[in-house]
Design an enzyme around this catalytic site. Structure first.
Site, PDB file in Angstrom:
ATOM      1  N   GLY A  25       0.775  -1.233   0.000  1.00 45.09           N
ATOM      2  CA  GLY A  25       0.000   0.000   0.000  1.00 45.09           C
ATOM      3  C   GLY A  25       0.805   1.280   0.000  1.00 45.09           C
ATOM      4  O   GLY A  25       0.229   2.364   0.110  1.00 45.09           O
ATOM      5  N   GLY A  27       2.589   2.381  -2.532  1.00 44.38           N
ATOM      6  CA  GLY A  27       2.617   2.973  -3.866  1.00 44.38           C
ATOM      7  C   GLY A  27       3.708   2.442  -4.771  1.00 44.38           C
ATOM      8  O   GLY A  27       4.121   3.134  -5.714  1.00 44.38           O
ATOM      9  N   LYS A  28       4.156   1.214  -4.527  1.00 45.74           N
ATOM     10  CA  LYS A  28       5.222   0.642  -5.367  1.00 45.74           C
ATOM     11  C   LYS A  28       4.808   0.559  -6.829  1.00 45.74           C
ATOM     12  O   LYS A  28       5.593   0.889  -7.726  1.00 45.74           O
ATOM     13  CB  LYS A  28       5.574  -0.768  -4.867  1.00 45.74           C
ATOM     14  CG  LYS A  28       6.222  -0.826  -3.517  1.00 45.74           C
ATOM     15  CD  LYS A  28       6.685  -2.227  -3.185  1.00 45.74           C
ATOM     16  CE  LYS A  28       5.576  -3.261  -3.220  1.00 45.74           C
ATOM     17  NZ  LYS A  28       4.552  -3.040  -2.191  1.00 45.74           N
ATOM     18  N   THR A  29       3.592   0.110  -7.078  1.00 45.22           N
ATOM     19  CA  THR A  29       3.158  -0.080  -8.465  1.00 45.22           C
ATOM     20  C   THR A  29       3.106   1.244  -9.210  1.00 45.22           C
ATOM     21  O   THR A  29       3.606   1.366 -10.343  1.00 45.22           O
ATOM     22  CB  THR A  29       1.788  -0.770  -8.512  1.00 45.22           C
ATOM     23  OG1 THR A  29       1.899  -2.077  -7.933  1.00 45.22           O
ATOM     24  CG2 THR A  29       1.296  -0.902  -9.944  1.00 45.22           C
ATOM     25  N   SER A  30       2.528   2.272  -8.602  1.00 45.09           N
ATOM     26  CA  SER A  30       2.463   3.578  -9.257  1.00 45.09           C
ATOM     27  C   SER A  30       3.857   4.118  -9.537  1.00 45.09           C
ATOM     28  O   SER A  30       4.127   4.637 -10.625  1.00 45.09           O
ATOM     29  CB  SER A  30       1.690   4.566  -8.383  1.00 45.09           C
ATOM     30  OG  SER A  30       0.344   4.157  -8.230  1.00 45.09           O
ATOM     31  N   ASP A  52       3.942  -9.459  -8.228  1.00 42.66           N
ATOM     32  CA  ASP A  52       2.902  -9.404  -7.197  1.00 42.66           C
ATOM     33  C   ASP A  52       1.718 -10.268  -7.632  1.00 42.66           C
ATOM     34  O   ASP A  52       1.186 -10.091  -8.729  1.00 42.66           O
ATOM     35  CB  ASP A  52       2.441  -7.955  -7.026  1.00 42.66           C
ATOM     36  CG  ASP A  52       1.596  -7.756  -5.775  1.00 42.66           C
ATOM     37  OD1 ASP A  52       0.947  -8.719  -5.360  1.00 42.66           O
ATOM     38  OD2 ASP A  52       1.595  -6.645  -5.234  1.00 42.66           O
ATOM     39  N   THR A 517      -5.258  -0.202  -5.221  1.00 37.99           N
ATOM     40  CA  THR A 517      -4.462  -1.406  -5.013  1.00 37.99           C
ATOM     41  C   THR A 517      -4.921  -2.219  -3.803  1.00 37.99           C
ATOM     42  O   THR A 517      -5.084  -3.434  -3.909  1.00 37.99           O
ATOM     43  CB  THR A 517      -2.967  -1.049  -4.884  1.00 37.99           C
ATOM     44  OG1 THR A 517      -2.542  -0.432  -6.100  1.00 37.99           O
ATOM     45  CG2 THR A 517      -2.133  -2.282  -4.646  1.00 37.99           C
TER      46      THR A 517
END
Length: 609
Positions: A25, A27-30, A52, A517
């Site tokens: 949560g 913000g790794k993906t963004s 993931d 997410t």
């Protein structure tokens, strides 16, 4: 190498592999998607890979990305890949079982299939695809950079620790069967695992980017992650603090009590960053007033970090959509627990969504009403006593200690099964007990004990982050199937899985945040539970700005951005409690009691909670 980028230290002189990790949560993906867009914009060929299990890379880009390399529309030079854990597991299982299907007896095939049907095998299969990208650079030779958007921290650490562990395990294997498959047939993988470990620990090839939020718990998790990964040998590390409240949003102070409190908490958390993390090169990324979905938003996320222009990017409008009428409160959930009598309440969800807070609040309210309550956790990172900060009548707080459980389990097996073995057999058994799949079984035995204690009292279980929890449930399923085989048509019996599947005995509460997410991962968890025959009893959406009814234009814009996530949760479950973002941290009995103080969600109670 990549040219220096002002204000973005983690993208300066980037090596070939960029590895983003951190608590769920944060913000790794963004950030991974935005970094990939920046590098591709410099004319580089970039492959963005997600390891993931609940990846939403495709959702962030507004396109379909699957288990095959896919070009990202609108971003020349950028391809993406989402490793599908289930598809990888199916292929892994078939590769091991198919060659011996016509050779082995049916009982042995059944045993092998059972051994290769768990969450541990799924993790291993995903890991094999991950290692192939690191160890076999010919497979990614067309790319200047390969970025990894990793799974939440606990899962990532397992993946990264496996190369070293498995290299030793394979070297000493005696032909046993584990969740890796027959060890004798896995010697060919030693080269890949050793190559992956070499790439991970070579600063000329790999950079570790630790992503955190300006929050005490997220920073503490980042420090633990860095310590473990540094011990693994990953020496080139950067820190990215994501989602920092922009200066313009809190000017002038006093406009919104909630916003001022959030900013004060962030400032205090950042001032207390541990020395090891503070010494790392740091990039600060401001919080946006809108969701980072789509290429334009991703480009803005890392454009001109210091000169962020909030006035032009903040959506205009004062209205916050109302919460759905059928959303309920945490207090109403406790009313229903009480009406049904003793039982197990399992708070589940990804890391960082507030499971510990919700579990502590539920347990405290039940104890305050005079019920005997056990509050316990399977999460090695949970701090229940720090959250409660008080002794409460009728409430007992315990923790399942994984290290002690593992040590006791190994000693028990060696004293029992190992007693009749010779020295060579005992050595082989000891090696098997050090394999990557033993730890969850050990913790499961204590977990099973907790499940049965719920027959005589309320037990509130704060589970570990989703990956570990699913491994526990998988062990529960394996135990259930084994007992069923042994008992046959004999006496009646009740296994832990049967209790977890019975809503009159167990109430599973999925905790999430009103963000894309966390909700996506919570939905994946719901689907995984369904495969185990378990239906979530309720959902809790934690830290909602919509429920807090802020007055600041910036926070109101953030509240509007919650609408799609709240609507998604409403479609996923009929019983949903929404908790407001508090102006103070929910630590200590008085603050936790606020979360269960309001019987219903109304605009007045939302503003004062």
């Amino acid at each position: 190498m990549t040219a220096s980028l002002p204000n973005l230290p983690f993208l300066e002189t980037v090596p070939r592999f960029l590895f983003l990790t951190g608590k769920g949560g944060v913000g790794k993906t963004s950030l991974a998607c935005a970094a990939a867009v920046v590098l591709a914009g410099q004319g580089k060929r970039v492959l963005l890979t997600s390891t993931d299990p609940a990846s939403n890379v495709g959702q962030v880009f507004g396109t379909t990305v699957g288990n095959a390399i896919t070009a990202v529309p609108g971003v020349p030079g950028l391809d993406a890949l989402e490793i599908d854990p289930q598809q990888a597991a199916d292929a892994y299982r078939a590769a091991i079982i198919d060659p011996v299907r016509d050779v082995l007896p049916v009982p042995e095939l059944s045993a092998m299939t059972e051994q290769l049907s768990g969450a541990c095998t799924t993790e291993i299969a995903s890991f094999n695809e991950f290692t192939s990208l690191l160890a076999d650079e010919t497979s990614t030779a067309a790319y200047d950079h390969v970025l990894f958007d990793t799974a939440p921290t606990g899962h990532t650490l397992r993946l990264l620790q496996l190369p070293g562990e498995w290299t030793t395990y394979l070297s000493d294997g005696k032909g046993d069967v584990s969740c890796l498959g027959p060890v004798a047939g896995l010697d060919r993988l030693r080269h890949d695992y050793a190559g992956a470990l070499a790439a991970l620990t070579d600063p000329a090839r790999t950079r570790l980017v630790i992503v955190t939020r300006p929050q005490r718990s997220a920073i503490a998790e980042a420090a633990r992650t860095y310590a473990e990964l540094r011990a693994l040998g990953m020496s080139d590390a950067h820190l990215v603090v994501n989602g920092v409240m922009p200066t313009y949003a809190v000017t002038p102070p006093g406009h919104d009590v909630l916003l001022d409190a959030i900013r004060a908490r962030e400032t205090a958390a950042l001032a207390a960053v541990p020395d090891d993390l503070a010494a790392l090169p740091r990039t600060t990324v401001p919080l946006l007033a809108f969701n980072t979905v789509g290429v334009p938003a991703l480009r803005h996320l890392l454009d001109g970090v210091d000169g962020f222009d909030g006035a032009t990017m903040t959506p205009v409008g004062d209205e916050i959509p109302s919460l759905a009428e059928d959303f309920t409160s945490l207090r109403r959930l406790v009313d229903d627990f009480e009406a049904d009598g003793n039982g197990l309440v399992m708070c589940m969800g990804k890391g960082g969504v507030g499971k510990t807070t919700v579990a502590a609040a539920l347990a405290l309210e039940l104890a305050t009403r005079g019920h005997e309550v056990l509050l316990t956790t399977t999460d090695p990172a949970a701090h229940l006593t720090e959250t409660l900060q008080a002794d409460v009548a009728h409430l007992t707080v315990e923790r399942i200690d994984p290290e002690r459980a593992i040590a006791e389990y190994r000693d028990r097996v060696m004293a029992g099964k190992g007693k009749a073995l010779d020295d060579a057999g005992r050595a082989a058994l000891a090696e098997d007990l050090r394999s990557p799949c033993t730890d969850e079984v050990a913790v499961f035995q204590q977990f099973s004990h907790v499940v049965f204690r719920a027959r005589k009292q309320f037990v509130v279980l704060d589970t570990a982050p989703t990956g570990h929890t699913l491994l526990l449930l998988d062990a529960t399923g394996s135990y259930h199937r084994e007992i069923t085989r042994q008992m046959g048509d004999g006496p009646r019996f009740v296994t832990p899985l049967m209790r977890l599947q019975d809503p009159s005995r167990t109430k599973v509460v999925i905790v999430t945040l009103p963000e894309t997410t966390p909700v996506l991962e919570a939905r994946e968890l719901r689907d995984d539970l369904a495969r185990a025959g378990i239906t979530p009893w309720a959902w809790v959406v934690n830290a909602s700005l919509t429920a807090a009814a802020p007055t600041s234009p910036f926070l109101r814009a953030r509240a509007r951005a919650e609408s799609p996530s709240l609507a998604s949760v409403a479609r996923l479950c009929d019983r949903v409690a929404v908790l407001p973002m508090l102006a103070h941290e929910p630590v200590g009995a008085p603050a936790l009691s606020e979360l269960t103080a309001t019987p219903a969600l109304t605009p007045t109670t939302q503003e004062t909670s």
